[in-house]
Design an enzyme around this catalytic site. Structure first.
Site, PDB file in Angstrom:
ATOM      1  N   PRO A 278       0.767  -1.254   0.000  1.00 15.25           N
ATOM      2  CA  PRO A 278       0.000   0.000   0.000  1.00 15.25           C
ATOM      3  C   PRO A 278       0.796   1.303   0.000  1.00 15.25           C
ATOM      4  CG  PRO A 278       0.028  -0.926   2.186  1.00 15.25           C
ATOM      5  CD  PRO A 278       0.728  -1.923   1.302  1.00 15.25           C
ATOM      6  N   CYS A 279       1.533   1.549  -1.059  1.00 17.14           N
ATOM      7  CA  CYS A 279       2.260   2.819  -1.166  1.00 17.14           C
ATOM      8  C   CYS A 279       1.302   4.002  -1.311  1.00 17.14           C
ATOM      9  CB  CYS A 279       3.268   2.772  -2.305  1.00 17.14           C
ATOM     10  SG  CYS A 279       2.585   2.318  -3.893  1.00 17.14           S
TER      11      CYS A 279
END
Length: 173
Positions: free
Chosen positions: A127-128
């Site tokens: 989850p950047c």
């Protein structure tokens, strides 16, 4: 290298896996540094069934944590940053500075942290998109800021702007 394409609200996702079937990347069209199918790659949906099911559940709002075997190769620093990304919970955000602190990097290393985050080969799954600027701004996302907004809105950490309300009808005779 195996590959498949999966439809999503972000557009088609390109998934790749090595010969062992382990997921190595998730990319979107136009992604900065994203993958493209190369000669010699084999299209095969088989290795991606679990990823496709989990991505569909995520986009439906029914999955908050991916449980997929993944492999992404990078420098030791990038791998530490990517591990820190994996610990950012669904529905929350963190900053580049907070990620730097988690990996033991000095505050001055925020740019290097941003570079490692931007090189994340597993969009959505890692989850950047949950990393924002220190002032709360939606800074960079390799998949494009409009996709970052969609993901953060889906997860409930960003409230969509209300649509403009038309003025009330005139009551003049």
């Amino acid at each position: 290298m195996y590959w498949t394409s999966v439809d999503s609200p972000l557009g088609p996702l390109l998934l790749t896996a090595g010969p062992d079937g382990v997921l190595t990347s998730v990319s979107v069209p136009g992604q900065k540094g994203g993958r493209s199918v190369l000669d010699g790659w084999r299209r095969d949906d088989g290795p991606f069934r679990a990823a496709e099911e989990q991505l569909a559940a995520y986009f439906a709002g029914d999955l908050t944590e991916f449980r997929l075997e993944t492999r992404a190769e990078g420098t030791a620093f990038r791998e530490r940053v990517w591990a820190a990304l994996d610990s950012v919970p669904y529905g929350s955000t963190t900053t580049y500075g907070e990620i730097a602190a988690r990996v033991g990097a000095p505050r001055a290393a925020v740019r290097a942290v941003g570079g490692a985050i931007g090189a994340n080969p597993l969009l959505v799954v890692r989850p950047c998109h949950r990393v924002i600027g220190a002032n709360g701004s939606l800074t960079g996302y390799a998949g494009g800021l409009e996709r970052k907004v969609r993901l953060l809105t889906l997860e409930g950490s960003l409230t969509p702007w209300p649509s403009p309300t038309p003025p009330p009808p005139s009551t003049r005779p």
